[in-house]
Design a protein around this motif. Sequence first.
Motif, PDB file in Angstrom:
ATOM      1  N   PRO A 103      -6.841   8.197  16.122  1.00 18.83           N
ATOM      2  CA  PRO A 103      -5.383   8.085  15.957  1.00 18.83           C
ATOM      3  C   PRO A 103      -5.028   7.435  14.626  1.00 18.83           C
ATOM      4  N   VAL A 104      -4.081   8.025  13.927  1.00 20.76           N
ATOM      5  CA  VAL A 104      -3.729   7.534  12.591  1.00 20.76           C
ATOM      6  C   VAL A 104      -2.775   6.354  12.718  1.00 20.76           C
ATOM      7  N   PRO A 105      -3.152   5.196  12.207  1.00 19.10           N
ATOM      8  CA  PRO A 105      -2.273   4.022  12.320  1.00 19.10           C
ATOM      9  C   PRO A 105      -1.079   4.152  11.394  1.00 19.10           C
ATOM     10  N   PRO A 106       0.011   3.486  11.703  1.00 23.57           N
ATOM     11  CA  PRO A 106       1.189   3.528  10.830  1.00 23.57           C
ATOM     12  C   PRO A 106       0.970   2.714   9.550  1.00 23.57           C
ATOM     13  N   ASN A 107       1.832   2.981   8.586  1.00 20.67           N
ATOM     14  CA  ASN A 107       1.916   2.198   7.339  1.00 20.67           C
ATOM     15  C   ASN A 107       0.676   2.310   6.452  1.00 20.67           C
ATOM     16  N   LEU A 108      -0.022   3.451   6.513  1.00 17.06           N
ATOM     17  CA  LEU A 108      -1.139   3.654   5.593  1.00 17.06           C
ATOM     18  C   LEU A 108      -0.667   3.782   4.151  1.00 17.06           C
ATOM     19  N   SER A 109       0.589   4.161   3.984  1.00 13.60           N
ATOM     20  CA  SER A 109       1.129   4.298   2.626  1.00 13.60           C
ATOM     21  C   SER A 109       1.572   2.958   2.048  1.00 13.60           C
ATOM     22  N   ASN A 110       1.501   1.911   2.844  1.00 12.55           N
ATOM     23  CA  ASN A 110       1.926   0.576   2.399  1.00 12.55           C
ATOM     24  C   ASN A 110       0.773  -0.400   2.629  1.00 12.55           C
ATOM     25  N   LEU A 111      -0.209  -0.338   1.722  1.00 14.98           N
ATOM     26  CA  LEU A 111      -1.431  -1.112   1.912  1.00 14.98           C
ATOM     27  C   LEU A 111      -1.317  -2.508   1.303  1.00 14.98           C
ATOM     28  N   SER A 112      -1.879  -3.460   1.981  1.00 18.06           N
ATOM     29  CA  SER A 112      -1.923  -4.831   1.479  1.00 18.06           C
ATOM     30  C   SER A 112      -2.986  -4.957   0.400  1.00 18.06           C
ATOM     31  N   ALA A 113      -2.984  -6.081  -0.286  1.00 17.30           N
ATOM     32  CA  ALA A 113      -4.005  -6.340  -1.303  1.00 17.30           C
ATOM     33  C   ALA A 113      -5.397  -6.367  -0.668  1.00 17.30           C
ATOM     34  N   SER A 114      -5.501  -6.876   0.548  1.00 20.65           N
ATOM     35  CA  SER A 114      -6.791  -6.940   1.234  1.00 20.65           C
ATOM     36  C   SER A 114      -7.319  -5.548   1.536  1.00 20.65           C
ATOM     37  N   LEU A 115      -6.434  -4.654   1.968  1.00 21.48           N
ATOM     38  CA  LEU A 115      -6.851  -3.288   2.258  1.00 21.48           C
ATOM     39  C   LEU A 115      -7.220  -2.542   0.978  1.00 21.48           C
ATOM     40  N   SER A 116      -6.497  -2.813  -0.093  1.00 17.74           N
ATOM     41  CA  SER A 116      -6.830  -2.201  -1.385  1.00 17.74           C
ATOM     42  C   SER A 116      -8.208  -2.666  -1.855  1.00 17.74           C
ATOM     43  N   SER A 117      -8.503  -3.946  -1.631  1.00 15.83           N
ATOM     44  CA  SER A 117      -9.828  -4.473  -1.970  1.00 15.83           C
ATOM     45  C   SER A 117     -10.905  -3.810  -1.115  1.00 15.83           C
ATOM     46  N   PHE A 118     -10.586  -3.578   0.149  1.00 13.07           N
ATOM     47  CA  PHE A 118     -11.512  -2.910   1.067  1.00 13.07           C
ATOM     48  C   PHE A 118     -11.837  -1.505   0.560  1.00 13.07           C
ATOM     49  N   ILE A 119     -10.810  -0.775   0.114  1.00  9.74           N
ATOM     50  CA  ILE A 119     -10.976   0.580  -0.408  1.00  9.74           C
ATOM     51  C   ILE A 119     -11.848   0.564  -1.664  1.00  9.74           C
TER      52      ILE A 119
END
Length: 251
Positions: A46-62
Motif C-alpha cells: 500500500p502506498v503511504p500518503p505524502n511521498l511527494s513531501n519528504l522530510s530531510a531524514s527521508l531524503s537522507s535515507f534515499i
Amino acid sequence: MKVIPDGMVSLRDKILQGDYRCLYLAWLKAATIYFGFEEEDLLEPPVPPNLSNLSASLSSFIDFFEIDEDLISVATSASDFQEEEEEELEDLIAELSEQERNDLLIRLLKGESHLALQLTHRLRELSGKNSINIDSNTNRRTLSQLLRLAEEKNNQRLEEERELERQAKIQKLEVLAKKKDKVWEQVFEAISLKQAKPYDQAVANLIDLRDLAEYQGKLEEFQASINQIQKDYSKRPGLISRLKKARLLNK
C-alpha cells in the motif's frame, strides 16, 4: 564504508508513529535488487500518503541507499496528500484506567525506553487515529509496471536534458558567429607567441570554430583553413601535436 547520517535515526520513531514512507521506500530499493522485471506479478505494498513531501531524514535515507529518483517519482503519483493535523491527546489520558496509568508511571520510573511513543500509540487507539490512513485497495501496481514507468520517465528526462544542451549550444554558436573573424584573429595571435598556453587557447578557439562551421554547413571551408595552418606552421611540433590531439587534422 558508509556512515549512517544522524537524521536517519528518527525514522524508527516515525514508523512507530504510523508513518510508513520509509518502509515503502525500502521496499522499492529491495524489490529492484532481488526481483526487477523478472517478477511480473509482484504487487507493491500500500502506498503511504505524502511521498511527494519528504522530510530531510527521508531524503537522507534515499541518498544513503541510492534509491532511483525516477522510480520514486512514478511511485509518488499514487500517493495521496494528507494534511497532518495537530494532535491533542492530553485530554484522552483521563480515559485510561487507573491501573493502566499506574503501570505507565512505574515503567517510566524504571527508565523504560520509548515509553512516550507507546503512550502516544495507546492514546491514538483511544482517539481512533492510530496511524496515517492508507487505502490498501487503491490501484496497486506491479513492480514491473513501476520499473517500466521509471524507465520511460528516465528516457524522457534524458531527452529533455539533451534538448536543453542542444539549445544552449546553438545559442553559444549564434553568439560566436557574430565575432567569428575576431576569433580567427585571436587564433593567429596566440600561435605567433610560440608558447604552450597560447597554443592551448588557439586550439580551444579552433574547436569552437569547427563546431560553428558544422552548424553553418561550412566544414570544407574550415578544413581548408586548418590545412593551411598545418602547412604554414609545420615546424611547430607543439602546435601540430595539439591539433592532432584535438582531431582537427585530417591525418
